[in-house]
Design an enzyme around this catalytic site. Structure first.
Site, mmCIF file in Angstrom:
data_model
loop_
_atom_site.group_PDB
_atom_site.id
_atom_site.type_symbol
_atom_site.label_atom_id
_atom_site.label_comp_id
_atom_site.label_asym_id
_atom_site.label_seq_id
_atom_site.Cartn_x
_atom_site.Cartn_y
_atom_site.Cartn_z
ATOM 1 N N ASP A 26 -34.928 61.455 55.944
ATOM 2 C CA ASP A 26 -36.179 61.848 55.290
ATOM 3 C C ASP A 26 -36.944 60.633 54.756
ATOM 4 O O ASP A 26 -37.426 60.624 53.626
ATOM 5 C CB ASP A 26 -35.920 62.842 54.154
ATOM 6 C CG ASP A 26 -37.183 63.590 53.742
ATOM 7 O OD1 ASP A 26 -38.159 63.579 54.505
ATOM 8 O OD2 ASP A 26 -37.200 64.159 52.635
ATOM 9 N N SER A 79 -42.514 63.879 45.824
ATOM 10 C CA SER A 79 -41.777 63.427 47.005
ATOM 11 C C SER A 79 -42.302 62.094 47.511
ATOM 12 O O SER A 79 -43.505 61.913 47.683
ATOM 13 C CB SER A 79 -41.889 64.469 48.118
ATOM 14 O OG SER A 79 -41.210 65.648 47.785
ATOM 15 N N HIS A 83 -40.984 64.072 55.229
ATOM 16 C CA HIS A 83 -41.633 65.386 55.145
ATOM 17 C C HIS A 83 -43.021 65.321 54.500
ATOM 18 O O HIS A 83 -43.793 66.271 54.607
ATOM 19 C CB HIS A 83 -40.736 66.400 54.411
ATOM 20 C CG HIS A 83 -40.661 66.220 52.936
ATOM 21 N ND1 HIS A 83 -39.622 65.565 52.311
ATOM 22 C CD2 HIS A 83 -41.477 66.616 51.933
ATOM 23 C CE1 HIS A 83 -39.806 65.577 51.002
ATOM 24 N NE2 HIS A 83 -40.936 66.211 50.750
#
Length: 390
Positions: free
Chosen positions: A148, A226, A118
């Site tokens: 992911d 992230s 993402h």
């Protein structure tokens, strides 16, 4: 009558000398305050403090602090800042630029960098900032939206690339200390600490799919973290920071990381093929009790096979789907196999089946499904195929 001895006289004399010495020092350290109308000036005795503290005088680090400092110094050169740029169409302004950022880390001397999918999703331009200040454009090598994970590559000299060390995540324990390094809110190379809060969590990805076997931690993870590494106190990667659960959008002590067991399974496929081949049964199911009313004579929990893909694994193995009929706004199912176990392990939810296959099987391997068919329990062996790209 109290008798005064020589010892008493000596003690009194020493006390008097100490008092005189202290008074002399105090007189030399009195600082006057500015006179204020209506107030009297009161001398204040200041405690003498050095104007400068040398590094030798700094508070010593304890054992835990020393390890965390060492981990940061050793791992920081491996962590990078990733910028994602693209253009989107705005109803009022037309085509407008959009930019996002996240973290990643170097995994080899070829310039491959691991991050979250993402972080680079829909990117038209990817840029990587190294700790030394060098900026490089990056190309997408491979991505797996389900887990992911994504790998990008930069053309940087191997002399400035510091690959990170992978550690095991299989034997982690709740309460174990962990360290996160990343770029929250654009604050480059920020370190936070915490513990493993729970293991084996299931979270929902942005695509709405269930991602299992996830590490939960209370180390502060915020937007921008992230793709950064979650580390043990030896500086080894045990996970990739990927998500938080928060009503405010900021860290509230509930963060999640994809474990290295998943990384070591997926990343080699991303490097060699550009994607990860997921095992696939080729069925559509509904959960009894949660989504459908259980049959009067049959199991209360399980997965009703509502449809199968033609020439898919389930079709080839002979699994029988239910027959659907519409009555008004409702759809009624008649017959159909009900899956109650995989490899003799009871299954109640669709996510349980997906996660079990994902973490325990590869394309081409055989799985045993236990089902109820016409009120009888049967078992079928199914050869898993690769999930089609849709």
């Amino acid at each position: 009558m109290q008798r005064i001895t020589t010892r008493h006289l000596i003690t009194a004399s020493l006390t008097l000398l100490l008092l005189l010495a202290f008074t002399s020092i105090a007189c030399n350290t009195v600082e006057s305050l500015p006179n204020t109308p209506g107030a009297t000036s009161t001398p204040i005795v200041l405690v003498a403090t050095p104007t400068e503290i040398s590094s030798e005088d700094a508070a010593p680090l304890d054992y835990t602090e020393e390890r965390i400092v060492n981990v940061y110094d050793r791992v920081k050169p491996s962590v990078v800042h990733i910028t994602n740029r693209s253009e989107v169409i705005d109803f009022w302004r037309g085509i407008v630029p959009r930019e996002g950022s996240g973290s990643g880390f170097v995994i080899d001397s070829e310039g491959n960098i691991l991050t979250n999918y993402h972080v680079i999703q829909d990117a038209q331009e990817i840029e990587v900032l190294l700790p030394g200040g060098a900026v490089y454009p990056a190309d997408l090598v491979g991505a797996d939206p389900y887990n992911d994970l994504a790998v990008v590559q930069i053309s940087a000299p191997s002399s400035i690339l510091v690959p990170i060390e992978m550690g095991p995540s299989k034997n982690l324990r709740v309460g174990q200390r962990v360290i996160a390094i990343g770029n929250p809110f654009g604050l480059d190379w920020t370190l936070t600490t915490g513990v493993v809060s729970a293991l084996g969590r299931t979270i929902e990805t942005e695509g709405g799919q269930a991602l299992g076997e996830v590490i939960q931690t209370d180390a502060a993870i915020n937007p921008g973290n992230s793709g950064g590494p979650l580390l043990d106190t030896l500086g080894r990667v045990i996970g990739v920071n990927t998500a938080i659960q928060s009503p405010s959008g900021g860290s509230v002590g509930v963060g999640f990381a994809i474990p290295t067991e998943t990384i070591l399974r997926v990343v080699p496929q991303l490097l060699s093929h550009g994607y990860y081949p997921h095992p696939w049964l080729g069925i559509t199911t509904y959960e009894l009790t949660y989504e459908l009313r259980p049959p009067q004579e049959g199991p209360e929990h399980g997965l009703l096979v509502a449809a199968i893909d033609e020439n898919g694994p389930a079709d080839i193995a002979g699994i029988q789907p239910a027959q659907a009929t519409r009555q008004g706004r409702s759809i009624l199912f008649e017959g159909g196999d009900i899956i109650i176990a995989v490899d003799r392990i009871p299954i109640e939810r669709r996510d349980d089946l997906t996660i079990y296959l994902e973490h325990n099987f590869r394309v081409g391997e055989t799985v045993e499904l236990t089902m109820i068919r016409d009120s009888e329990e049967i078992s079928l062996d199914i050869d898993l195929q690769e999930q089609p790209h849709r």
